[in-house]
Design an enzyme around this catalytic site. Sequence first.
Site, PDB file in Angstrom:
ATOM      1  N   ASP A 152      11.455   8.798  -3.863  1.00 43.40           N
ATOM      2  CA  ASP A 152      12.696   8.032  -4.077  1.00 43.40           C
ATOM      3  C   ASP A 152      13.116   8.015  -5.549  1.00 43.40           C
ATOM      4  OD1 ASP A 152      10.382   6.495  -4.593  1.00 43.40           O
ATOM      5  OD2 ASP A 152      11.523   4.634  -4.467  1.00 43.40           O
ATOM      6  N   ARG A 179      -8.949   6.707 -14.443  1.00 41.97           N
ATOM      7  CA  ARG A 179      -9.587   5.420 -14.682  1.00 41.97           C
ATOM      8  C   ARG A 179     -10.171   4.925 -13.364  1.00 41.97           C
ATOM      9  NH1 ARG A 179      -9.608   1.392 -18.370  1.00 41.97           N
ATOM     10  NH2 ARG A 179     -10.037  -0.690 -17.570  1.00 41.97           N
ATOM     11  N   GLU A 232       9.073   4.046  -3.173  1.00 41.91           N
ATOM     12  CA  GLU A 232       8.023   3.429  -3.992  1.00 41.91           C
ATOM     13  C   GLU A 232       8.604   2.354  -4.892  1.00 41.91           C
ATOM     14  OE1 GLU A 232       5.487   2.136  -6.861  1.00 41.91           O
ATOM     15  OE2 GLU A 232       7.190   3.347  -7.476  1.00 41.91           O
ATOM     16  N   GLU A 233       9.871   2.557  -5.282  1.00 40.25           N
ATOM     17  CA  GLU A 233      10.448   1.720  -6.344  1.00 40.25           C
ATOM     18  C   GLU A 233      10.932   0.351  -5.880  1.00 40.25           C
ATOM     19  OE1 GLU A 233      10.248   2.419  -9.371  1.00 40.25           O
ATOM     20  OE2 GLU A 233      10.255   4.584  -9.664  1.00 40.25           O
ATOM     21  N   HIS A 270      12.187   4.977 -16.050  1.00 32.61           N
ATOM     22  CA  HIS A 270      13.280   4.070 -15.677  1.00 32.61           C
ATOM     23  C   HIS A 270      14.338   3.984 -16.777  1.00 32.61           C
ATOM     24  CE1 HIS A 270      10.744   1.796 -12.400  1.00 32.61           C
ATOM     25  NE2 HIS A 270      10.481   3.100 -12.468  1.00 32.61           N
TER      26      HIS A 270
HETATM   27 ZN    ZN Z   1       9.035   3.973 -11.319  1.00 32.58          ZN
HETATM   28 ZN    ZN Z   2       6.856   6.046 -10.201  1.00 35.35          ZN
END
Ligand code: ZN
Ligand code: ZN
Length: 395
Positions: free
Chosen positions: A84, A181, A142-143, A368
């Site tokens: 997305d 990580r 996802e956002e 972003h």
């Molecule tokens: Zn993002």
């Molecule tokens: Zn992302």
Amino acid sequence: MSLIDELTKKLEAKQDRLIEVRRYLHAHPELSFQEEQTAAYLKDFYKNVPVDSIETDFGGNRGVVVNIKGGKPGPRLALRADFDALPIQEETNLPFASQNKGVMHACGHDGHTAYMLILAETLAEMKDQLNGSVRIIHQPAEEMPPGGAKSMVEAGVLNDVDAVLGIHVMSAMETGKVYYRSGQTQTGRAKFSLKIQGKGGHGAMPHTANDAIVAASAFVMNVQTIVSRRIDPFDSAVVTIGSFDGKGQFNIIKDAVELEGDVRTLSSESRTQVEEEVRKITKGIEAMYGVEAQLDYVNDYPVLVNDEDVTLKVKEAIEQANIPEINAVLETGPIAPSEDFAYYLQEKPGTFIYVGAKPEGKEGFPHHHPKFEIDERSLLISAKAMAAAVASYLG
Ligand SMILES: [Zn+2]
Ligand SMILES: [Zn+2]
């Protein structure tokens, strides 16, 4: 030739197409939960790829899930890429900039999808040589909470899977470096809104009213003490008030104020604790200021916790693959933004790794941002790094 050598050789030969796919996706971004064309593109891509099955609209959204069955039995891996974009007007001036007004791939999910398509195709072509199976998870949304991952997990996308892996390209990390990580890696998130209802009145006669602005201000100041006075100094948390809607007029006591806040935590303990404290302060404000406070507190993406064994295995696999484009595999500190890959990791062991994608000789803009760009070399690096991980499980 070993599996990984053959995979990387094949991937290398497809680099131009990989970039082409990414540029197409970049020019045609779609918002979370509205990725109709992208989902159709994915389905179309697999038309001539020898995968074993493909399921669309997975989890009630636009998820596309592809299964590749190896020639011999073995571990079952899931690889996830999100697809997305964001409500941002692109300002990069790239020749393949977004053609959709006000929508932009400003987080690199176009890159995730492109490398995953080319990798999936390559794995499918070589499936006879795989000991085990690969499930490719193309995930929408996802956002935007509640995110696409949650419903896909609930619909069973990880059933019969032994481990789940994902990559995020990172514009702040140098291209050529890969980061890992284990344990708590990305923050969990909650958001809340608070409506404080007091009693309006004349600005000159505050004693006859219950001032919502004063009560809301006390709330804002008190939540600042959650992190400074309540959270273990070796843990970490963020509480941000991002909106305070108290507009009125100088001589009128405001009767109601609405606030919105953002919470990030790095452990499930602090996640619970911050919520409890916000609830406590809300009650306290009601008692102190004689107002009614209506709190709507929603936990969304969980803390992202990478499995130690999987992380180590993937890290070593990438190191041992001797990928010339990767000059270092390094441990990263915790990463502040939240990520719905965390839902997969609540279900199965896995790891989320970070591929440096800082554009060479350019100012790296954050994710972003309307000028966000990635170094396209990170695409082949992502494909090869993930191929190394796959080969270590299914080789
Ligand atoms: Zn993002
Ligand atoms: Zn992302």
